[in-house]
Scaffold this motif. Structure first.
Motif, PDB file in Angstrom:
ATOM      1  N   CYS A   1       0.849  -1.186   0.000  1.00  0.00           N
ATOM      2  CA  CYS A   1       0.000   0.000   0.000  1.00  0.00           C
ATOM      3  C   CYS A   1       0.887   1.239   0.000  1.00  0.00           C
ATOM      4  N   PRO A   2       0.589   2.244  -0.814  1.00  0.00           N
ATOM      5  CA  PRO A   2       1.416   3.458  -0.857  1.00  0.00           C
ATOM      6  C   PRO A   2       1.527   4.167   0.493  1.00  0.00           C
ATOM      7  N   ASP A   3       0.581   3.913   1.378  1.00  0.00           N
ATOM      8  CA  ASP A   3       0.577   4.583   2.686  1.00  0.00           C
ATOM      9  C   ASP A   3       1.098   3.700   3.808  1.00  0.00           C
ATOM     10  N   TYR A   4       1.586   2.507   3.477  1.00  0.00           N
ATOM     11  CA  TYR A   4       1.964   1.542   4.517  1.00  0.00           C
ATOM     12  C   TYR A   4       3.129   2.035   5.379  1.00  0.00           C
ATOM     13  N   LEU A   5       4.233   2.390   4.762  1.00  0.00           N
ATOM     14  CA  LEU A   5       5.432   2.703   5.532  1.00  0.00           C
ATOM     15  C   LEU A   5       5.272   3.949   6.388  1.00  0.00           C
ATOM     16  N   ILE A   6       4.636   4.964   5.851  1.00  0.00           N
ATOM     17  CA  ILE A   6       4.553   6.235   6.576  1.00  0.00           C
ATOM     18  C   ILE A   6       3.463   6.216   7.643  1.00  0.00           C
ATOM     19  N   TYR A   7       2.305   5.599   7.325  1.00  0.00           N
ATOM     20  CA  TYR A   7       1.166   5.680   8.238  1.00  0.00           C
ATOM     21  C   TYR A   7       0.617   4.325   8.692  1.00  0.00           C
ATOM     22  N   MET A   8       0.317   3.461   7.744  1.00  0.00           N
ATOM     23  CA  MET A   8      -0.476   2.278   8.064  1.00  0.00           C
ATOM     24  C   MET A   8       0.258   1.248   8.917  1.00  0.00           C
ATOM     25  N   ARG A   9       1.546   1.132   8.758  1.00  0.00           N
ATOM     26  CA  ARG A   9       2.280   0.153   9.574  1.00  0.00           C
ATOM     27  C   ARG A   9       2.130   0.464  11.058  1.00  0.00           C
ATOM     28  N   ARG A  10       2.329   1.717  11.416  1.00  0.00           N
ATOM     29  CA  ARG A  10       2.218   2.120  12.824  1.00  0.00           C
ATOM     30  C   ARG A  10       0.806   1.900  13.352  1.00  0.00           C
ATOM     31  N   ILE A  11      -0.196   2.330  12.599  1.00  0.00           N
ATOM     32  CA  ILE A  11      -1.580   2.198  13.051  1.00  0.00           C
ATOM     33  C   ILE A  11      -1.971   0.730  13.183  1.00  0.00           C
ATOM     34  N   THR A  12      -1.573  -0.086  12.209  1.00  0.00           N
ATOM     35  CA  THR A  12      -1.915  -1.508  12.247  1.00  0.00           C
ATOM     36  C   THR A  12      -1.271  -2.187  13.436  1.00  0.00           C
ATOM     37  N   GLU A  13      -0.038  -1.857  13.738  1.00  0.00           N
ATOM     38  CA  GLU A  13       0.622  -2.435  14.915  1.00  0.00           C
ATOM     39  C   GLU A  13      -0.112  -2.061  16.195  1.00  0.00           C
ATOM     40  N   MET A  14      -0.576  -0.828  16.282  1.00  0.00           N
ATOM     41  CA  MET A  14      -1.305  -0.380  17.470  1.00  0.00           C
ATOM     42  C   MET A  14      -2.646  -1.095  17.586  1.00  0.00           C
ATOM     43  N   ILE A  15      -3.329  -1.278  16.458  1.00  0.00           N
ATOM     44  CA  ILE A  15      -4.606  -1.994  16.463  1.00  0.00           C
ATOM     45  C   ILE A  15      -4.407  -3.443  16.898  1.00  0.00           C
ATOM     46  N   ASP A  16      -3.378  -4.082  16.350  1.00  0.00           N
ATOM     47  CA  ASP A  16      -3.141  -5.492  16.647  1.00  0.00           C
ATOM     48  C   ASP A  16      -2.747  -5.717  18.104  1.00  0.00           C
ATOM     49  N   GLU A  17      -2.049  -4.766  18.697  1.00  0.00           N
ATOM     50  CA  GLU A  17      -1.605  -4.896  20.087  1.00  0.00           C
ATOM     51  C   GLU A  17      -2.730  -4.647  21.086  1.00  0.00           C
ATOM     52  N   ALA A  18      -3.752  -3.914  20.677  1.00  0.00           N
ATOM     53  CA  ALA A  18      -4.817  -3.520  21.600  1.00  0.00           C
ATOM     54  C   ALA A  18      -5.763  -4.681  21.920  1.00  0.00           C
ATOM     55  N   ASP A  19      -6.248  -4.692  23.152  1.00  0.00           N
ATOM     56  CA  ASP A  19      -7.298  -5.632  23.553  1.00  0.00           C
ATOM     57  C   ASP A  19      -8.674  -5.012  23.342  1.00  0.00           C
ATOM     58  N   LEU A  20      -8.747  -3.691  23.505  1.00  0.00           N
ATOM     59  CA  LEU A  20     -10.007  -2.960  23.374  1.00  0.00           C
ATOM     60  C   LEU A  20      -9.807  -1.793  22.419  1.00  0.00           C
ATOM     61  N   LEU A  21     -10.636  -1.740  21.379  1.00  0.00           N
ATOM     62  CA  LEU A  21     -10.606  -0.643  20.416  1.00  0.00           C
ATOM     63  C   LEU A  21     -11.783   0.280  20.671  1.00  0.00           C
ATOM     64  N   VAL A  22     -11.524   1.571  20.742  1.00  0.00           N
ATOM     65  CA  VAL A  22     -12.580   2.563  20.939  1.00  0.00           C
ATOM     66  C   VAL A  22     -12.562   3.506  19.737  1.00  0.00           C
ATOM     67  N   PHE A  23     -13.613   3.452  18.936  1.00  0.00           N
ATOM     68  CA  PHE A  23     -13.725   4.308  17.761  1.00  0.00           C
ATOM     69  C   PHE A  23     -14.738   5.416  18.062  1.00  0.00           C
ATOM     70  N   THR A  24     -14.340   6.666  17.847  1.00  0.00           N
ATOM     71  CA  THR A  24     -15.260   7.781  18.051  1.00  0.00           C
ATOM     72  C   THR A  24     -15.330   8.622  16.786  1.00  0.00           C
ATOM     73  N   SER A  25     -16.537   9.016  16.430  1.00  0.00           N
ATOM     74  CA  SER A  25     -16.720   9.936  15.307  1.00  0.00           C
ATOM     75  C   SER A  25     -18.050  10.652  15.467  1.00  0.00           C
ATOM     76  N   PRO A  26     -18.059  11.964  15.303  1.00  0.00           N
ATOM     77  CA  PRO A  26     -19.343  12.660  15.276  1.00  0.00           C
ATOM     78  C   PRO A  26     -20.087  12.313  13.988  1.00  0.00           C
ATOM     79  N   VAL A  27     -21.387  12.517  13.986  1.00  0.00           N
ATOM     80  CA  VAL A  27     -22.173  12.327  12.773  1.00  0.00           C
ATOM     81  C   VAL A  27     -21.956  13.529  11.860  1.00  0.00           C
ATOM     82  N   LEU A  28     -21.524  13.253  10.639  1.00  0.00           N
ATOM     83  CA  LEU A  28     -21.383  14.293   9.621  1.00  0.00           C
ATOM     84  C   LEU A  28     -22.216  13.860   8.422  1.00  0.00           C
ATOM     85  N   VAL A  29     -23.220  14.643   8.088  1.00  0.00           N
ATOM     86  CA  VAL A  29     -24.174  14.317   7.019  1.00  0.00           C
ATOM     87  C   VAL A  29     -24.590  12.846   7.067  1.00  0.00           C
TER      88      VAL A  29
END
Length: 230
Positions: A60-88
């Motif tokens: 993925c073009p974004d793997y080295l700069i962004y996605m590798r770090r995020i994926t490692e954090m997701i994989d290490e977590a036991d609990l994921l908390v996703f927050t987003s306001p409603v937009l349209v």
């Protein structure tokens, strides 16, 4: 327990406040909490090249700069908390852009085994309506990732959290925190996730989706007796 909070905007408004309220009621002193803010931590849109699905997510073009770090954090977590306001009537564009990058992790392709032992909480707020659609934007991905247990909370807050709605929100957040299992060994996927897994397993055994996907399932032993939650 390791907790990762992924925030769909940079704004620390009502949605973020409720997410923090939930974590404060859930996390103990021994737990670790990390946060990501979008778009700062992932500013790129998925290009739709499908190289992650056809070949390797590391291409993925974004793997080295962004996605590798995020994926490692997701994989290490036991609990994921996703927050987003409603937009349209949906999640923020930043949140959707992140989730788009994980198409290869949907169960029809190459789900990560760790997902079948994770819990996730999705939180959204709106001035009026649209919470169900925004929550579904997040839970669709999490469910097809194979996340074992998914909890949601959406609330209309009008102009924000004030004395008129604070008690209701605090009660709901407390009840949500009570559902979280602190022993990761006790977290197993519910019936809906298991059914999805067996449907996708049947597809892979019959024809597969791509050669990369079928090889992945074979290497994991999921086409045989192995299961990701065991």
């Amino acid at each position: 327990m390791k907790i990762l909070m992924i925030n769909g905007t940079m704004q620390k408004g009502s949605t973020y406040t409720i997410g923090k309220m939930f974590i404060e009621r859930t996390a103990s002193e021994e737990d670790s909490v990390k946060e990501l803010f979008l778009p700062k931590d992932m500013p790129e849109f998925c290009r739709g090249c499908a190289v992650c699905i056809r070949q390797d997510e590391k291409k993925c073009p974004d793997y080295l700069i962004y996605m590798r770090r995020i994926t490692e954090m997701i994989d290490e977590a036991d609990l994921l908390v996703f927050t987003s306001p409603v937009l349209v009537y949906h999640v923020s564009g930043q949140m959707k852009a992140l989730l788009d990058h994980y198409g290869y992790r949907w169960m029809v392709h190459r789900p990560d085994a760790s997902m079948f032992r994770k819990q996730a909480v999705c939180i959204t707020t709106a001035a009026g309506a649209g919470m169900k659609k925004a929550l579904r934007d997040m839970t669709d991905s999490l469910r097809y990732w194979g996340v074992a247990r998914i909890y949601t909370y959406g609330v209309a807050v009008g102009g924000g959290i004030d004395d008129t709605n604070r008690e209701k929100i605090e009660t709901a957040v407390h009840n949500l925190a009570e559902k979280i299992e602190h022993d990761a060994s006790k977290v197993t996927p519910g019936l809906r996730v298991r059914i999805l897994f067996y449907i996708m397993r049947f597809m892979q055994k019959r024809t597969g989706t791509t050669e990369t996907d079928k090889n992945y399932w074979e290497e994991k032993g999921w086409l045989g007796r192995n299961r990701p939650w065991k």
